[in-house]
Every structure is written in structure tokens, then in C-alpha cells.
Design an enzyme around this catalytic site. Structure first.
Site, PDB file in Angstrom:
ATOM      1  N   TYR A  61       0.838  -1.218   0.000  1.00 37.50           N
ATOM      2  CA  TYR A  61       0.000   0.000   0.000  1.00 37.50           C
ATOM      3  C   TYR A  61       0.869   1.262   0.000  1.00 37.50           C
ATOM      4  O   TYR A  61       0.665   2.169  -0.807  1.00 37.50           O
ATOM      5  CB  TYR A  61      -0.922  -0.032   1.231  1.00 37.50           C
ATOM      6  N   LYS A 106       1.317   4.156  -3.058  1.00 37.09           N
ATOM      7  CA  LYS A 106       1.092   5.585  -2.787  1.00 37.09           C
ATOM      8  C   LYS A 106       2.357   6.386  -3.122  1.00 37.09           C
ATOM      9  O   LYS A 106       2.273   7.485  -3.671  1.00 37.09           O
ATOM     10  CB  LYS A 106       0.692   5.792  -1.323  1.00 37.09           C
TER      11      LYS A 106
HETATM   12  N1  LIG Z   1      -9.277   5.329   4.837  1.00 40.01           N
HETATM   13  C1  LIG Z   1      -8.216   5.813   5.458  1.00 40.01           C
HETATM   14  O1  LIG Z   1      -8.103   5.755   6.686  1.00 40.01           O
HETATM   15  C2  LIG Z   1      -7.128   6.460   4.640  1.00 40.01           C
HETATM   16  C3  LIG Z   1      -5.940   6.854   5.275  1.00 40.01           C
HETATM   17  C4  LIG Z   1      -4.969   7.510   4.531  1.00 40.01           C
HETATM   18  C5  LIG Z   1      -5.154   7.757   3.174  1.00 40.01           C
HETATM   19  N2  LIG Z   1      -6.295   7.338   2.580  1.00 40.01           N
HETATM   20  C6  LIG Z   1      -6.462   7.655   1.147  1.00 40.01           C
HETATM   21  O2  LIG Z   1      -7.311   8.792   1.054  1.00 40.01           O
HETATM   22  C7  LIG Z   1      -8.010   8.778  -0.201  1.00 40.01           C
HETATM   23  C8  LIG Z   1      -9.480   9.060   0.051  1.00 40.01           C
HETATM   24  O3  LIG Z   1      -9.963   8.079   0.945  1.00 40.01           O
HETATM   25  P1  LIG Z   1     -11.516   7.957   1.269  1.00 40.01           P
HETATM   26  O4  LIG Z   1     -11.614   7.093   2.464  1.00 40.01           O
HETATM   27  O5  LIG Z   1     -12.159   9.296   1.244  1.00 40.01           O
HETATM   28  O6  LIG Z   1     -12.013   7.127  -0.013  1.00 40.01           O
HETATM   29  P2  LIG Z   1     -13.424   6.441  -0.243  1.00 40.01           P
HETATM   30  O7  LIG Z   1     -14.444   6.988   0.700  1.00 40.01           O
HETATM   31  O8  LIG Z   1     -13.220   4.978  -0.280  1.00 40.01           O
HETATM   32  O9  LIG Z   1     -13.791   6.972  -1.713  1.00 40.01           O
HETATM   33  C9  LIG Z   1     -13.050   6.523  -2.787  1.00 40.01           C
HETATM   34  C10 LIG Z   1     -13.509   7.195  -4.054  1.00 40.01           C
HETATM   35  O10 LIG Z   1     -12.816   6.557  -5.133  1.00 40.01           O
HETATM   36  C11 LIG Z   1     -13.770   6.107  -6.087  1.00 40.01           C
HETATM   37  N3  LIG Z   1     -13.391   4.820  -6.670  1.00 40.01           N
HETATM   38  C12 LIG Z   1     -13.059   3.684  -6.016  1.00 40.01           C
HETATM   39  N4  LIG Z   1     -12.850   2.682  -6.904  1.00 40.01           N
HETATM   40  C13 LIG Z   1     -13.062   3.223  -8.134  1.00 40.01           C
HETATM   41  C14 LIG Z   1     -13.001   2.699  -9.464  1.00 40.01           C
HETATM   42  N5  LIG Z   1     -12.693   1.411  -9.709  1.00 40.01           N
HETATM   43  N6  LIG Z   1     -13.287   3.517 -10.485  1.00 40.01           N
HETATM   44  C15 LIG Z   1     -13.603   4.812 -10.263  1.00 40.01           C
HETATM   45  N7  LIG Z   1     -13.691   5.371  -9.030  1.00 40.01           N
HETATM   46  C16 LIG Z   1     -13.409   4.583  -7.985  1.00 40.01           C
HETATM   47  C17 LIG Z   1     -15.056   5.917  -5.327  1.00 40.01           C
HETATM   48  O11 LIG Z   1     -16.122   5.993  -6.244  1.00 40.01           O
HETATM   49  P3  LIG Z   1     -17.403   4.998  -6.164  1.00 40.01           P
HETATM   50  O12 LIG Z   1     -18.331   5.646  -5.171  1.00 40.01           O
HETATM   51  O13 LIG Z   1     -17.903   4.993  -7.552  1.00 40.01           O
HETATM   52  O14 LIG Z   1     -16.903   3.668  -5.690  1.00 40.01           O
HETATM   53  C18 LIG Z   1     -14.998   7.073  -4.333  1.00 40.01           C
HETATM   54  O15 LIG Z   1     -15.474   8.246  -4.923  1.00 40.01           O
HETATM   55  C19 LIG Z   1      -7.705   7.429  -0.827  1.00 40.01           C
HETATM   56  O16 LIG Z   1      -6.714   7.576  -1.795  1.00 40.01           O
HETATM   57  C20 LIG Z   1      -7.173   6.600   0.338  1.00 40.01           C
HETATM   58  O17 LIG Z   1      -6.240   5.615  -0.091  1.00 40.01           O
HETATM   59  C21 LIG Z   1      -7.282   6.713   3.272  1.00 40.01           C
END
Ligand SMILES: NC(=O)c1ccc[n+]([C@@H]2O[C@H](COP(=O)([O-])OP(=O)(O)OC[C@H]3O[C@@H](n4cnc5c(N)ncnc54)[C@H](OP(=O)(O)O)[C@@H]3O)[C@@H](O)[C@H]2O)c1
Length: 222
Positions: free
Chosen positions: A125, A129
């Protein structure tokens, strides 16, 4: 004032949804475009929704045009089904959008990466990134802003048990995140979304990296 447009990826997600609220309700942008797989239920005079097939982004390059691009895309290996599918969403799509938007004149690119991002990491992961940060840095944007949040806090529509468990553990011990541990403190999605817009408005040049504690301090100073 010059008309400015923003292009948002991931507007249906946790941070992306919050980012969309900020972008629509701030006068900095006169138009906000979103690229989505499924239409959002949001309506706003500034909002333009483009429903696209993310596997055919090149065919839709004319829609990938704005002054500033906000990339909040991401998935999990569990949700994507494999490391390869995860890489497509967290590396392939952001990189392609960066290349196409830069070719169409975008000046700034805001990317949500993650704490620990490192292209040489042995952790898959963190490596992906780090690789996406590295690839987009080579596109030549006037400003490339990398946000590296720790565990994200906020209301999700879907249940992610491991993240919910992590959130509880971190919340119980939140008093312990001091000194060098500060960057590991979980952070609200709205703080990340807020910092993205604030930094875009500053129009800094070159590559800017915001670790989680820095993102938090931008939000705390609002
Ligand atoms: N979760 C954590 O604790 C955490 C920590 C550090 C960094 N991050 C990073 O922060 C960023 C935002 O995280 P988040 O939790 O806000 O994300 P999230 O709620 O999971 O939302 C992800 C977005 O990406 C889109 N997406 C996912 N798969 C896709 C695909 N195959 N094709 C097109 N669109 C797709 C989703 O669209 P759909 O609604 O269409 O699926 C959604 O709009 C990510 O890059 C994540 O890796 C997360």
C-alpha cells in the site's frame, strides 16, 4: 476575478464528498466538475457531472480539463479484489488523469496519498502511494500538493470493520499522539478536504508535501 474551474475525482467518497461541499460553497471556483462512475445526488448551479468509464479516460480527455484537479480516488485491496485491481485505482487512474489534465492546461494537482507513502517501501500500500506521488511529480504541474493523512475519521456509507476498529483504538489513546507521534494521529476527512482547498488557493509552486499533523494544523487555524 478570473473564472476558475476545479475538477474533482472521488466525489462520492468520504474525503471527496466533503471536498465537493467546500468547492461548491466557496467563491474561489466558478465551476466544479466531477468525474463519477455513478451520478451523485447533489445539485448545484456550479456543478457539472461527467459520468465516465475510468478504463477509457483517454477517450474522454476533453472532460479532464480544469485549472485545479483534486484527486480523492482510492480503494482497498479487499474492495478491489486484488493488488492489481487496487493499483489500477490508486496508481493507474490518478496518473492518467494527471497526464491528461496537464496536457489540457491544468496548473495545480492536489493528491490524497497516505501516511508512510514511499516508492521503496516493502509494504504494498505504501509503495503504490509513493509510486503515484513520484509519477505525478514528473508531470510538470506548477503546483503539486501531496496530502498524507493518517487514519481517516468520518461517516461512511459502507462499513469497514478494520478501519472502525482502528478508529476506536486510536480515539481511546488520542492523548498519546504527541511529539513525533503526532503525524500518526487519526484525522477527520473534513480537515483533509479543507486543507486541500486552502492550499490550492495559496498557489505555491513545485511539489508540496503535507503530513497528517500539518494538515491538522491548517484545519485548526481556520
Ligand atoms: N481510509 C483511510 O483511513 C485512509 C488513510 C490515509 C489515506 N487514505 C487515502 O485517502 C483517499 C481518500 O480516501 P476515502 O476514504 O475518502 O475514499 P473512499 O471513501 O473509499 O472513496 C473513494 C472514491 O474513489 C472512487 N473509486 C473507487 N474505486 C473506483 C473505481 N474502480 N473507479 C472509479 N472510481 C473509484 C469511489 O467511487 P465509487 O463511489 O464509484 O466507488 C470514491 O469516490 C484514498 O486515496 C485513500 O487511499 C485513506
Amino acid at each position: 476575478m478570473r473564472k476558475k474551474t476545479a475538477l474533482l475525482l472521488g466525489g462520492s467518497g468520504l474525503v471527496g464528498g466533503l471536498c465537493l461541499d467546500y468547492l461548491l460553497n466557496d467563491s474561489y471556483y466558478t465551476q466544479v466538475k466531477v468525474l463519477v462512475r455513478r451520478p451523485l445526488s447533489v445539485e448545484h448551479p456550479k456543478l457539472i457531472q461527467h459520468q465516465v468509464d475510468f478504463d477509457k479516460l483517454k477517450d474522454q480527455h476533453s472532460k479532464i480539463k480544469a485549472n485545479d484537479v483534486y484527486c480523492c480516488l482510492g480503494t482497498t485491496i479487499k474492495k478491489a479484489g486484488s493488488q492489481k485491481a487496487f493499483r489500477k485505482v490508486d496508481f493507474g487512474y490518478p496518473k492518467e488523469i494527471a497526464v491528461l489534465s496537464h496536457a489540457n492546461g491544468a496548473e495545480q494537482f492536489m493528491l490524497i496519498s497516505a501516511l508512510g507513502a514511499n516508492p521503496n517501501s516493502s509494504i504494498f500500500y505504501n509503495r503504490i502511494k509513493g509510486e503515484v506521488e513520484q509519477a505525478i511529480a514528473q508531470c510538470g504541474f506548477q503546483g503539486f500538493y501531496i496530502f498524507r493523512p493518517s487514519l481517516l475519521l468520518g461517516e461512511r456509507q459502507e462499513r469497514r470493520l478494520s478501519e472502525e476498529f482502528g478508529q476506536k483504538i486510536f480515539q481511546w489513546f488520542s492523548f498519546g499522539f504527541m511529539g513525533w507521534l503526532k503525524k500518526y494521529k487519526p484525522i477527520e476527512g473534513k480537515a483533509v478536504a479543507f486543507a486541500m482547498l486552502q492550499m490550492a488557493k495559496e498557489k505555491r509552486r513545485g511539489k508540496q508535501i503535507f503530513e497528517s499533523s500539518h494538515i491538522q494544523s491548517i484545519y485548526d487555524q481556520r
